[in-house]
Design a protein around this motif. Structure first.
Motif, short mmCIF file in Angstrom:
data_model
loop_
_atom_site.label_atom_id
_atom_site.label_comp_id
_atom_site.label_asym_id
_atom_site.label_seq_id
_atom_site.Cartn_x
_atom_site.Cartn_y
_atom_site.Cartn_z
N ARG A 133 7.01 3.84 9.65
CA ARG A 133 6.98 2.65 8.79
C ARG A 133 7.57 2.96 7.41
O ARG A 133 8.29 2.14 6.84
CB ARG A 133 5.55 2.13 8.66
CG ARG A 133 5.07 1.33 9.86
CD ARG A 133 3.72 0.72 9.58
NE ARG A 133 2.69 1.73 9.40
CZ ARG A 133 1.49 1.49 8.90
NH1 ARG A 133 1.18 0.29 8.47
NH2 ARG A 133 0.60 2.46 8.79
N ASP A 134 7.26 4.14 6.87
CA ASP A 134 7.84 4.53 5.58
C ASP A 134 9.35 4.63 5.68
O ASP A 134 10.08 4.19 4.79
CB ASP A 134 7.27 5.87 5.13
CG ASP A 134 5.82 5.78 4.69
OD1 ASP A 134 5.36 4.67 4.41
OD2 ASP A 134 5.15 6.83 4.63
N ARG B 257 11.44 1.38 5.56
CA ARG B 257 11.56 0.67 4.29
C ARG B 257 12.95 0.85 3.69
O ARG B 257 13.32 0.16 2.74
CB ARG B 257 10.47 1.12 3.32
CG ARG B 257 9.06 0.80 3.80
CD ARG B 257 8.01 1.14 2.77
NE ARG B 257 6.67 1.06 3.33
CZ ARG B 257 6.00 -0.07 3.52
NH1 ARG B 257 6.56 -1.22 3.16
NH2 ARG B 257 4.79 -0.07 4.04
N ASN B 258 13.70 1.79 4.23
CA ASN B 258 15.08 1.98 3.79
C ASN B 258 16.06 1.04 4.48
O ASN B 258 17.26 1.08 4.20
CB ASN B 258 15.51 3.42 4.07
CG ASN B 258 14.78 4.43 3.21
OD1 ASN B 258 15.08 4.61 2.05
ND2 ASN B 258 13.78 5.08 3.81
N SER C 69 16.81 -2.92 5.29
CA SER C 69 16.44 -4.32 5.04
C SER C 69 16.50 -5.10 6.35
O SER C 69 17.14 -4.69 7.32
CB SER C 69 17.40 -4.94 4.02
OG SER C 69 18.75 -4.85 4.46
N SER D 204 10.53 -6.56 9.13
CA SER D 204 9.24 -6.98 8.60
C SER D 204 8.14 -6.46 9.51
O SER D 204 8.28 -6.43 10.73
CB SER D 204 9.16 -8.51 8.52
OG SER D 204 10.09 -9.01 7.59
N SER E 114 16.08 -9.92 1.87
CA SER E 114 15.41 -8.64 1.75
C SER E 114 16.43 -7.59 1.37
O SER E 114 17.61 -7.69 1.73
CB SER E 114 14.69 -8.25 3.05
OG SER E 114 15.60 -8.13 4.12
N SER F 65 16.90 -3.18 0.04
CA SER F 65 16.33 -1.87 -0.23
C SER F 65 17.39 -1.00 -0.88
O SER F 65 18.56 -1.01 -0.46
CB SER F 65 15.84 -1.21 1.07
OG SER F 65 15.39 0.11 0.83
N GLN G 9 12.37 -1.89 -3.34
CA GLN G 9 12.39 -2.67 -2.10
C GLN G 9 11.97 -4.09 -2.42
O GLN G 9 10.96 -4.32 -3.09
CB GLN G 9 11.44 -2.08 -1.05
CG GLN G 9 11.46 -2.84 0.27
CD GLN G 9 10.35 -2.42 1.22
OE1 GLN G 9 9.40 -1.76 0.82
NE2 GLN G 9 10.46 -2.80 2.48
N ASP H 252 1.92 -6.91 3.09
CA ASP H 252 2.84 -6.04 3.79
C ASP H 252 2.93 -6.39 5.28
O ASP H 252 3.98 -6.77 5.78
CB ASP H 252 2.39 -4.58 3.61
CG ASP H 252 3.39 -3.60 4.17
OD1 ASP H 252 4.59 -3.94 4.27
OD2 ASP H 252 2.99 -2.47 4.52
N GLY I 152 0.03 -3.96 1.13
CA GLY I 152 0.81 -2.73 1.01
C GLY I 152 0.08 -1.70 0.18
O GLY I 152 -0.87 -2.01 -0.56
#
Length: 726
Positions: free
Chosen positions: A86-87, A90-91, A93, A96, A633, A635, A653, A703, A713
C-alpha cells in the motif's frame, strides 16, 4: 445450479496444436539476438528509471510497450521509507484503497482506473491468494500495469493489475542490515544476505521483524515477522534453477476505522454530516482491545526452471504452492440507531477464520525469431491453477458480554478497554470453495522496421468453481463454469529511437466467481462473466540521454454488460447483464533524473467515470461516478543530492473527492493532500543514516473507503533508519 462444463478442453486442445505448430516453424528460423532478461532493470543502482517490465510477457522495453506501466524499484522504496504494498502504490496516481467489508479485514484492497483490483495482485507473475497486507521486505520491484489485462493474467484486471517481483539469489556476496526507530513506539529490523556458493550458485536470506503503533490511530498496532530463502544454481549458464521459500506471520489489532453518517435523516447533531465522515477525532478507535485481534500466517514455495535451447529460444517453467491462514475478530463501527442517538454498538462484530491455498504451474516458451521477413518476439504458454478457500464458522462459544449486555460506545469518547468475558472459536462447521483454471496463451510482437511494431495476444481460460456455501448443509453446492477468450492488440510507431507513439486495445472478464465464492443472495452463478474493453492512445519519451522516462496517455474503459437489477424477476435480488459503466481519462508521468543531482518520480491521473446504464431499482445510479474513483489524483517525490554524502527528498500525494459506492445513498470522502520529507547522510561507504517524516501537516483524511465505515490515513510520524552494508 449449472454443473461445471468440460467444453473448455475442447477449445484448448486445437488451440494448443496450432500454437505448437506455429512455434515449431519459428523455432527453426534464423537466430536474431540474445533474449532480454525478464526482470526489472534500472539504469543504475540508485536510479528510479526502470527499463524492462517484471513480466516476461511484455517482451519489449517499457518505452515500446503499448500501455501505461509504472514500476516502483528498490531505490524509490528505500528513499520513501516504504514498508508495504500500500505504501509503494502511493507513488502511482489513479489507485484508490478500499476498507474491509463483510468480515474481510482491511488489506491490499484497491481500485485501479475505477474498477476493483483486489483479486489482481500477483507475485512473480502468479496470482497471490487471499487479502492481507503485503510487506515489501523481500520485494525487488512493484509494477502496476493499467488497462484490461485478462490476456496477460487471466480473469479480472479490468482497470489494471499489480505484480511484485521477489528478491532472487545473485552471483555476488553482500550483507545489508538496517534498523529503524520511530515516534510511534515502532521499530523495524531487516537483514538481507547473499552468499555466492560457487561460480554458478548462490543463496539469499531475508529476515524481517517489525512492530509498532499506527500513527494517528488510538490503540491500533501491527507486528510482522518474516523470513525468505532463495537459492539459485546454474546462473550464467543455459540451464538455471531458482527455489524460493517464504514465511510471514502477522499479529495485528485490526482497524475498521470510523463510521460514516450513512443516513439522510440522522439525529440533529449529525445533520450537517449526513452521508459524510462522522464529525469526530480521527484518532478514535471503536473496537475493543480484549476482543479484537488478527493473526495471519502466509507460506509460499516457488520453483522456477529456465533452459535456453539456443540463443533465441528459452523454456520457462514456474510452479508455486501457497497458503494464507487468517483468524480475526473485528468490531465494525456502526451507530446503534443514527436517527435517534449517536451511540456506537459493539454488536456488529466481524469474525473470520479462513484458509486460502493455491497450486499453480506455468510453462512458457519465449523466443526471438526472424520469420517471413520480420522480427518476432514470441511468448507461448499454458497455466494450470487450483485454488481453495475454506471458511470455518467462527462464533461466540461462550456469550459475548459486549453484545449480550447491550453495551454501547460513546461516539465522541469511545472506550476500547471495556471488560470482555466472551470466547470465540469454531463451532465445527465450515464452507468451502474450489476453483480450477486451465489457460493457454500466445503473444507476438512483430518488428516491421525501425519505426513500426505490431503486438497481438490471445488467451483462453476455462475457469470452474464449486462452492459449498451452507454451514449446516455440506451437500449444498453452487457450481459455475466460464470459458473466457481474451485478447489484446497494439501498434507502436517510433518517430525516433528515444520515443514512441502507440495505440492499444484489449478486453477483460469478471466472472461471478472471480474471488471463488459466489453471492447466494442472487442468481449470480447463472450469469455469464462481465466483459470490459479498453482503448489507450499514448506516447513515451526517453529524455536526458535515457535518464528521464516520460509518458502521456488517453484511455477509455467500457464495461458493456455490468450486473444490474433485473426489473422483471420475481426476486428483488436477481440480476441481469444489462448495465454499462465507463471510465475515461488522462495519464501523465515522469521518472528519472532531471539533472545529475535531481531525481523525480511523478504522476497525474484524470478519471471521468460514470454509470451509463442501469435497470430496475439500480436505475437511480445512472450518472453517478464509480466507487473510489477520484477525478483528479497526483503523486510526486523528488530528491536532490547536495553532495556525495547528503541528500534531501520531498513528496506530496493528492487524491480528490470520491464516493464509497454508486447508489443514491452513497457517502462522500473529501479530497486531501499530504506531504513527506527525507534527509539521508552517508557516514561512510558502508554506513548511512536516513530521516523520514510522513504526513508532515498531520492531515486528517479518509484513506480506505468501505460501505459503512472508512479507515483514516496515517497521522504524522517520524523515523530514523541506520543501514550498514558489509
Amino acid at each position: 445450479m449449472s454443473k461445471p462444463s468440460n467444453k473448455g478442453n475442447a477449445y484448448i486442445k486445437p488451440i494448443a496444436a496450432v500454437v505448437t505448430a506455429t512455434l515449431s516453424t519459428w523455432a527453426s528460423a534464423q537466430d536474431v539476438q540474445e533474449l532480454s532478461v525478464t526482470k526489472a532493470e534500472t539504469k543504475t543502482e540508485s536510479s528510479y528509471v526502470v527499463e524492462k517490465s517484471t513480466s516476461h510477457k511484455y517482451t519489449q522495453p517499457l518505452l515500446d510497450t503499448a500501455k501505461t506501466v509504472t514500476a516502483i524499484n528498490q531505490a524509490v522504496m528505500k528513499d520513501r521509507n516504504v514498508d508495504s504494498l500500500r505504501d509503494a502504490l502511493r507513488n502511482v496516481s489513479g489507485i484508490s484503497l478500499a476498507a474491509g467489508e463483510g468480515g474481510s479485514p482491511t488489506g491490499d484492497s484497491m481500485s485501479i482506473r475505477g474498477f476493483s483490483a483486489t483479486n489482481d495482485i500477483f507475485v512473480d507473475g502468479i496470482r497471490d491468494v487471499a487479502g492481507y497486507t503485503r510487506d515489501i521486505y523481500n520485494i525487488e520491484a512493484v509494477e502496476v500495469a493499467k488497462g484490461p489485462g485478462s490476456a496477460v493474467s487471466g480473469r479480472g484486471a479490468t482497470g489494471g493489475s499489480v505484480n511484485l517481483e521477489s528478491k532472487k539469489a545473485k552471483l555476488d556476496s553482500f550483507n545489508d542490515v538496517s534498523l529503524r526507530l520511530g515516534t510511534e513506539n515502532d521499530y523495524r529490523g531487516r537483514f538481507d544476505t547473499n552468499i555466492q556458493v560457487n561460480d554458478t550458485s548462490a543463496l539469499r536470506i531475508n529476515l524481517l521483524t517489525d512492530k509498532g503503533d499506527v500513527a494517528g490511530r488510538d490503540h491500533v498496532e501491527n507486528e510482522t515477522n518474516a523470513v525468505a530463502f532463495a537459492f539459485a544454481t546454474g546462473l550464467g549458464t543455459n540451464s538455471r534453477f531458482d527455489l524460493n521459500l517464504e514465511y510471514q506471520r502477522q499479529d495485528n489489532l485490526p482497524d475498521y476505522g470510523i463510521p460514516w453518517v450513512y443516513s439522510d435523516t440522522p439525529v440533529a447533531e449529525l445533520a450537517d454530516s449526513a452521508r459524510s465522515p462522522s464529525p469526530v477525532d480521527f484518532d478514535n478507535f471503536y473496537g475493543n482491545i480484549y476482543r479484537d485481534y488478527e493473526d495471519i500466517e502466509a507460506y509460499s514455495t516457488t520453483a522456477r526452471y529456465e533452459y535456453d535451447f539456443s540463443q533465441n529460444t528459452t523454456l520457462r517453467v514456474q510452479g508455486r504452492l501457497g497458503k494464507v491462514k487468517r483468524e480475526s475478530v473485528t468490531t465494525a463501527p456502526r451507530y446503534f440507531s443514527v436517527t435517534t442517538d449517536t451511540d456506537i454498538t459493539f454488536a456488529d462484530e466481524k469474525t473470520r477464520d479462513t484458509e486460502n491455498s493455491l497450486a499453480a504451474l506455468q510453462v512458457d516458451l519465449i523466443g526471438n525469431y526472424e520469420f517471413a521477413g520480420f522480427t518476432h518476439d514470441v511468448v507461448v504458454g499454458v497455466e494450470l491453477a487450483n485454488e481453495t478457500f475454506t471458511r470455518h464458522n467462527f462464533v461466540a462459544t461462550t456469550p459475548d458480554n459486549l453484545i449480550e449486555d447491550g453495551i454501547r460506545n460513546d461516539l465522541y469518547n469511545p472506550d476500547a478497554t471495556i471488560a470482555f468475558t466472551g470466547v470465540y472459536g469454531r463451532d465445527g462447521t465450515s464452507i468451502e470453495a474450489k476453483a480450477k483454471n486451465q489457460a493457454i496463451y500466445a503473444f507476438d510482437t512483430v518488428t516491421l522496421n525501425k519505426q513500426w511494431e505490431v503486438t497481438g495476444g490471445i488467451r483462453f481460460d476455462s475457469f470452474t468453481t464449486d462452492y459449498h456455501n451452507d454451514y449446516n448443509d455440506p451437500s449444498a453446492l453452487i457450481s459455475t463454469s466460464d470459458d473466457l477468450f481474451s485478447w489484446n492488440a497494439a501498434v507502436v510507431y517510433k518517430p525516433t529511437e528515444n520515443g514512441s507513439v502507440y495505440f492499444g486495445a484489449g478486453n477483460s472478464f469478471n466472472p461471478s466467481a472471480e474471488s471463488l465464492t459466489v453471492s447466494t443472495r442472487s442468481n449470480a452463478a447463472d450469469l455469464d462473466a462481465e466483459e470490459s474493453r479498453s482503448y489507450e492512445l499514448g506516447t513515451k519519451w526517453s529524455l536526458m540521454d535515457g535518464r528521464l522516462q516520460t509518458n502521456a496517455a488517453l484511455f477509455r474503459t467500457e464495461k458493456t454488460n455490468a450486473r444490474t437489477d433485473d426489473p422483471f424477476a420475481d426476486s428483488s435480488s436477481d440480476e441481469i447483464l444489462g448495465g454499462e459503466q465507463r471510465v475515461q481519462g488522462l495519464e501523465l508521468s515522469a521518472t528519472g533524473l532531471i539533472t545529475k543531482e535531481w531525481t523525480v518520480i511523478a504522476s497525474y491521473t484524470y478519471q471521468d467515470s460514470e454509470v451509463t446504464k442501469a435497470l430496475g431499482d439500480d436505475a437511480t445510479q445512472i450518472g453517478n461516478e464509480l466507487a473510489r474513483t477520484p477525478k483528479n489524483s497526483a503523486s510526486v517525490w523528488t530528491t536532490y543530492d547536495m553532495s556525495d554524502k547528503l541528500s534531501f527528498g520531498l513528496g506530496a500525494q493528492y487524491v480528490g473527492e470520491r464516493y464509497n459506492g454508486t447508489t443514491s445513498t452513497r457517502s462522500r470522502a473529501p479530497g486531501y493532500t499530504i506531504f513527506d520529507l527525507m534527509v539521508a547522510y552517508d557516514i561512510s561507504k558502508d554506513l548511512s543514516l536516513q530521516f523520514n517524516g510522513e504526513n508532515l501537516g498531520d492531515k486528517d483524511y479518509v484513506d480506505q473507503l468501505g460501505g459503512g465505515h472508512f479507515v483514516p490515513g496515517d497521522g504524522r510520524k517520524f523515523s530514523l533508519t541506520a543501514s550498514y552494508s558489509f
